[in-house]
Design a protein around this motif. Structure first.
Motif, mmCIF file in Angstrom:
data_model
loop_
_atom_site.group_PDB
_atom_site.id
_atom_site.type_symbol
_atom_site.label_atom_id
_atom_site.label_comp_id
_atom_site.label_asym_id
_atom_site.label_seq_id
_atom_site.Cartn_x
_atom_site.Cartn_y
_atom_site.Cartn_z
ATOM 1 N N ILE A 30 9.391 -4.444 5.562
ATOM 2 C CA ILE A 30 8.842 -4.091 4.244
ATOM 3 C C ILE A 30 7.464 -4.715 4.069
ATOM 4 O O ILE A 30 6.522 -4.066 3.601
ATOM 5 C CB ILE A 30 9.800 -4.550 3.109
ATOM 6 N N GLU A 31 7.325 -6.001 4.481
ATOM 7 C CA GLU A 31 6.033 -6.690 4.377
ATOM 8 C C GLU A 31 4.968 -5.963 5.190
ATOM 9 O O GLU A 31 3.833 -5.766 4.724
ATOM 10 C CB GLU A 31 6.160 -8.138 4.860
ATOM 11 N N ASP A 32 5.324 -5.566 6.418
ATOM 12 C CA ASP A 32 4.369 -4.844 7.277
ATOM 13 C C ASP A 32 3.969 -3.515 6.656
ATOM 14 O O ASP A 32 2.807 -3.109 6.711
ATOM 15 C CB ASP A 32 4.969 -4.609 8.667
ATOM 16 N N ARG A 33 4.974 -2.846 6.040
ATOM 17 C CA ARG A 33 4.689 -1.544 5.410
ATOM 18 C C ARG A 33 3.759 -1.722 4.211
ATOM 19 O O ARG A 33 2.808 -0.958 4.023
ATOM 20 C CB ARG A 33 6.001 -0.888 4.969
ATOM 21 N N LEU A 34 4.027 -2.764 3.406
ATOM 22 C CA LEU A 34 3.163 -3.038 2.244
ATOM 23 C C LEU A 34 1.727 -3.339 2.686
ATOM 24 O O LEU A 34 0.770 -2.844 2.107
ATOM 25 C CB LEU A 34 3.713 -4.233 1.446
ATOM 26 N N GLU A 35 1.624 -4.160 3.738
ATOM 27 C CA GLU A 35 0.297 -4.523 4.236
ATOM 28 C C GLU A 35 -0.457 -3.281 4.710
ATOM 29 O O GLU A 35 -1.640 -3.105 4.423
ATOM 30 C CB GLU A 35 0.425 -5.537 5.376
ATOM 31 N N SER A 36 0.253 -2.416 5.435
ATOM 32 C CA SER A 36 -0.360 -1.188 5.943
ATOM 33 C C SER A 36 -0.822 -0.296 4.795
ATOM 34 O O SER A 36 -1.930 0.249 4.822
ATOM 35 C CB SER A 36 0.639 -0.451 6.833
ATOM 36 N N LEU A 37 0.003 -0.161 3.754
ATOM 37 C CA LEU A 37 -0.351 0.680 2.605
ATOM 38 C C LEU A 37 -1.578 0.146 1.879
ATOM 39 O O LEU A 37 -2.479 0.901 1.504
ATOM 40 C CB LEU A 37 0.836 0.759 1.625
ATOM 41 N N LEU A 39 -3.947 -1.925 3.087
ATOM 42 C CA LEU A 39 -5.146 -1.862 3.936
ATOM 43 C C LEU A 39 -5.717 -0.447 4.001
ATOM 44 O O LEU A 39 -6.932 -0.266 4.088
ATOM 45 C CB LEU A 39 -4.824 -2.353 5.354
ATOM 46 N N ARG A 40 -4.834 0.555 3.971
ATOM 47 C CA ARG A 40 -5.298 1.938 4.169
ATOM 48 C C ARG A 40 -5.682 2.650 2.878
ATOM 49 O O ARG A 40 -6.226 3.751 2.920
ATOM 50 C CB ARG A 40 -4.223 2.755 4.890
ATOM 51 N N VAL A 41 -5.407 2.055 1.730
ATOM 52 C CA VAL A 41 -5.689 2.744 0.464
ATOM 53 C C VAL A 41 -7.186 3.013 0.353
ATOM 54 O O VAL A 41 -8.023 2.194 0.719
ATOM 55 C CB VAL A 41 -5.192 1.917 -0.750
ATOM 56 N N GLY A 42 -7.521 4.197 -0.116
ATOM 57 C CA GLY A 42 -8.935 4.545 -0.288
ATOM 58 C C GLY A 42 -9.567 5.164 0.935
ATOM 59 O O GLY A 42 -10.706 5.620 0.882
ATOM 60 N N GLU A 43 -8.835 5.188 2.067
ATOM 61 C CA GLU A 43 -9.394 5.806 3.267
ATOM 62 C C GLU A 43 -9.183 7.313 3.191
ATOM 63 O O GLU A 43 -8.386 7.803 2.392
ATOM 64 C CB GLU A 43 -8.728 5.220 4.521
ATOM 65 N N ARG A 44 -9.874 8.010 4.068
ATOM 66 C CA ARG A 44 -9.826 9.476 4.012
ATOM 67 C C ARG A 44 -8.404 9.995 4.205
ATOM 68 O O ARG A 44 -7.726 9.619 5.157
ATOM 69 C CB ARG A 44 -10.733 10.062 5.088
ATOM 70 N N SER A 45 -7.978 10.841 3.290
ATOM 71 C CA SER A 45 -6.647 11.473 3.414
ATOM 72 C C SER A 45 -6.699 12.782 2.638
ATOM 73 O O SER A 45 -7.703 13.102 1.990
ATOM 74 C CB SER A 45 -5.558 10.551 2.852
ATOM 75 N N THR A 46 -5.605 13.520 2.670
ATOM 76 C CA THR A 46 -5.584 14.825 1.991
ATOM 77 C C THR A 46 -5.583 14.658 0.470
ATOM 78 O O THR A 46 -6.091 15.505 -0.248
ATOM 79 C CB THR A 46 -4.319 15.608 2.406
#
Length: 800
Positions: A30-37, A39-46
């Motif tokens: 869960i910690e790894d998933r939170l960290e990934s989310l 870190l990636r917020v605001g990056e290019r996505s659909t």
């Protein structure tokens, strides 16, 4: 029954351990998933940034109870390590604060702690990014504008401190100014008078600060066509322009504007009283710099306009590009890709901005952040990724640099030579040389023909002589390097008349038959101790003929490659040491290397480097030889200064190594003493791992290390004194002779030499700084010519 109960207990214990492991594993996932989310917020996505933020807030809000500290740590790390996404993370914190006021307060406390720690540990960039983040939280209604202004005022108070270096006061003012683009508009609307008062205090400081260092840091001595502005002056002009535009800028993305209706309902926090840590002599502050300008809007033909030099957008774009290079410089391909994926690339002439920023890094004074080849390799990758536009922009930049080379700083001239030769070697040495042939009419010492000559010498290192000859037009014949072959005087036509020829031939036969160093020493004994022409040898002198015969013969036999030469020197190292007992003998060895290899600059550089490593010659001997009359004809050539700088660096590394070893030994000694005193205490939790006798250095060993370091410091000081004294002598002589003859002293030779003096100061500023008071007392006295004295005063002003 009892056996079954025992068995059941074992099963329960096993199940408990397994469940505990599973819980730990699930929590980690869960910690790894939170960290990934996060870190990636605001990056290019659909989906849009706003919908990403809304989704992430829901996830984090649900996990705040269990993973509160983890979330706090990740967010504060992102604030410092990803400053380009500052507004995305401040919006995220603002939305979390609107839903959970307590968490908002905890985050502000955590961020304040990060800011204070960064200041205390002299992590100046981290402190600046933390301050920017706190300021942007005002826009998200997390922090009150009043408490932020109090913090900014406290930081500007540092500018009034007495008896502290100007670089300290400069940094605090720069930190505040560079924060205002993010929060200026909000402060202007809510606290206009307080903001104006803050700006007035900054203006008062900027008007009274010294800018003695400015000229030492300029890339060009001329301000045409682009002014070479000092960094604080330039940023102040950009902030004033922003103020004229009512604090409206067009570069910073502000996702929190979409959530204004939610954020404005949130309760705000007040920043605690933050006092900057007082100055300490051990603190090192960022040095000042000059803002590099190469292009303006007239240089960019089509497409979007380049922001003006005093627009805040120019500052923001450049800072972002510099940060991309800092983050990705270890991987040139990633770095090039990230630069070309700049978020606002359709609003600016991106290729021009990138090229200007890379050259700004390459020409940064006193030294660039990374190796020259780092920037060269990034430019090559950019040309590969964007072959339609970037090579043309780079060619245009090269043309601008060449046309303005007359007023270029000597250190930057060297870096330009190194970059251009490396770049040519990666593109088949192709260049439109005919466009530069007007330089052939100029004096050989003029920077333009000198640049081409030095570039061809560097290309020779990266290719071979015939290739260089073929790639150049015939009109450039006088600038092409001569064929790099050894000039072995005992094989020339008149060798029979030279003393020592017979012994030299005997030595050739012996070395080819793989003789020992002892056998070589015996052969050299056949040369009379009186040396040349039976001249009397005074006390402490040396046998010049023995050195002639040995050095010339051995290095000529090893002339096939660097490896052959190194092997020869290593094998007969003992003979070298025996012949090089005095400094005069060492200088004579260097004279022989020059006599043999005067047509091969690179060979001279690597051979002298090898002799320094093997301690055959001392650093002071190399410095004295460089300034000798014999080398007058080579004095303005780059390779000679390459030799001087590698010599000084070798000495500096030696001193730093001894310093580190002594510090480590003292630390081990003090730990061993404290450890032995703790053994009296039998409390188990106070016991420390014992320091073994082998680990603990004796006091005698530490004393010997102190003596070694003291001797090394004496040698280092002597080296700098030799170098600066020789510079003063030759420059003073030139100025006096020009004055006597009624000639203008500002010749090409004079500009090269004064530039080299400045280069020594700046390239080795950290080590030279230690001896600045000694240099001022002994050499750079008030009666010295102002032209020479100014170079020293500018250097001192860098850390004043």
């Amino acid at each position: 029954m009892s056996r079954r109960r025992a068995h059941d207990t074992e099963d329960e214990s096993y199940d408990h351990r397994r469940n505990k492991r599973r819980r730990v594993s699930e929590n980690q996932e869960i910690e790894d998933r939170l960290e990934s989310l996060i870190l990636r917020v605001g990056e290019r996505s659909t989906s849009s940034v706003e919908s990403n933020l809304e989704g992430l807030v829901s996830v984090l809000e649900a996990d705040l109870g269990t993973f509160r500290m983890k979330i706090l740590r990740i967010l504060s790390d992102c604030a410092v390590r990803m400053p380009e996404k500052c507004t995305v993370y401040t919006t995220l914190v603002g939305l979390l604060n609107a839903k959970n006021y307590k968490f908002g307060g905890e985050f502000v406390d955590h961020m304040v702690k990060t800011f204070k720690e960064s200041l205390k540990l002299c992590r100046w960039d981290a402190a600046r990014y933390s301050l920017r983040f706190l300021a942007d939280l005002v826009n998200c209604h997390v922090i009150s504008a009043t408490s932020l202004l109090q913090l900014l005022d406290t930081m500007i108070d540092v500018s009034n401190e007495d008896t502290v270096p100007q670089v300290r006061r400069d940094w605090f003012v720069f930190a505040v100014l560079s924060t205002l683009p993010w929060v200026g508009r909000d402060l202007y609307e809510k606290k206009e008078s307080a903001l104006e008062s803050l700006l007035l205090r900054i203006e008062v400081y900027l008007n009274k600060r010294s800018k003695k260092h400015h000229n030492a840091l300029r890339v060009w001595s001329s301000d045409a066509p682009h002014p070479q502005e000092e960094y604080l002056d330039c940023l102040w002009a950009q902030i004033r322009k922003l103020r004229q535009d009512n604090w409206a800028e067009k570069h910073i993305p502000r996702p929190y504007l979409v959530f204004d209706s939610i954020l404005c309902e949130a309760l705000q926090h007040n920043l605690p009283q933050i006092t900057p840590p007082p100055h300490h002599d051990a603190f090192e502050y960022p040095m000042p710099w000059v803002v590099y300008r190469m292009f303006d809007y007239t240089d960019c033909p089509d497409g979007p306009n380049l922001p003006g030099a005093h627009s805040i957008e120019r500052f923001l774009i450049e800072e972002h590009l510099h940060h991309i290079i800092e983050t990705h410089h270890h991987e040139r391909k990633d770095c090039a890709a990230q630069l070309l994926n700049f978020p606002f690339k359709h609003k600016i002439p991106l290729e021009y901005c990138i090229v200007e920023v890379i050259f700004a890094e390459l020409f940064h004074m006193p030294t660039p952040r990374y190796l020259d080849i780092c920037y060269g390799s990034i430019l090559i990758e950019l040309c590969k990724l964007q072959p339609g536009t970037l090579p043309q922009v780079l060619a245009q930049a090269t043309e601008i640099l060449f046309m303005r080379i007359d007023s270029m700083n000597t250190s930057c001239f060297d870096r330009f030579v190194n970059w251009f030769s490396y770049h040519l070697s990666n593109f088949k040495f192709t260049w439109s040389w005919d466009e530069w042939d007007s330089c052939l009419l100029l004096d050989a010492e003029h920077p333009r023909p000198k640049f081409i000559q030095e570039v061809l010498q560097k290309c020779l290192r990266l290719s071979y002589h015939q290739r260089i000859t073929e790639m150049m037009p015939t009109t450039y014949a006088k600038l092409i390097p001569v064929t790099p072959v050894p000039n072995y005087k005992y094989a020339n036509e008149d060798a029979a008349n030279l003393p020592g020829t017979a012994v030299a031939h005997q030595l050739v036969v012996a070395i080819r038959q793989k003789c020992t160093p002892e056998e070589v020493a015996n052969i050299l004994k056949e040369i009379p101790s009186s040396g040349y022409s039976g001249e009397e040898m005074s006390d402490g002198s040396f046998n010049a003929l023995k050195i002639d015969v040995f050095v010339q013969t051995l290095l000529n036999l090893g002339s096939k490659s660097f490896s052959h030469s190194f092997a020869a020197i290593s094998k007969f190292h003992v003979v070298f040491r025996a012949l090089a007992e005095t400094e005069e003998a060492q200088i004579y060895i260097l004279h022989n290397i020059y006599e043999l290899w005067s047509s091969h600059q690179q060979m001279m550089v690597v051979l002298i480097d090898k002799l320094l490593k093997l301690q055959v010659v001392d650093c002071s001997a190399v410095a004295t030889w460089i300034f000798s009359k014999e080398m007058t004809g080579e004095f303005t050539k780059m390779y000679l200064w390459e030799i001087l700088h590698l010599t000084i660096k070798k000495m500096n590394k030696h001193v730093i190594k001894l310093n580190t070893e002594l510090s480590d030994a003292k630390e081990k000694l003090s730990k061993a003493d404290s450890s032995s005193s703790d053994t009296d205490d039998d409390t188990p939790h106070k016991r420390k791992k014992p320091i073994t006798h082998a680990d603990k250095p004796s006091e005698e060993v530490v004393e010997r290390m102190e003596e070694k370091l003291e001797a090394a410091n004496v040698n280092q000081k002597r080296l700098f004194l030799i170098v600066f004294q020789r510079f003063i002598m030759i420059l003073s002589e030139h100025l006096l002779r020009s004055d006597t003859d009624g000639r203008d002293p500002d010749t090409d030779w004079y500009r090269w030499t004064i530039g080299r003096l400045q280069q020594v100061f700046l390239m080795h500023h950290e080590q030279v700084q230690k001896y600045s008071s000694t240099l001022e007392t002994l050499l750079f006295t008030s009666d010295l010519d102002t032209h020479i004295l100014e170079v020293f005063q500018q250097f001192v002003a860098l850390r004043a």
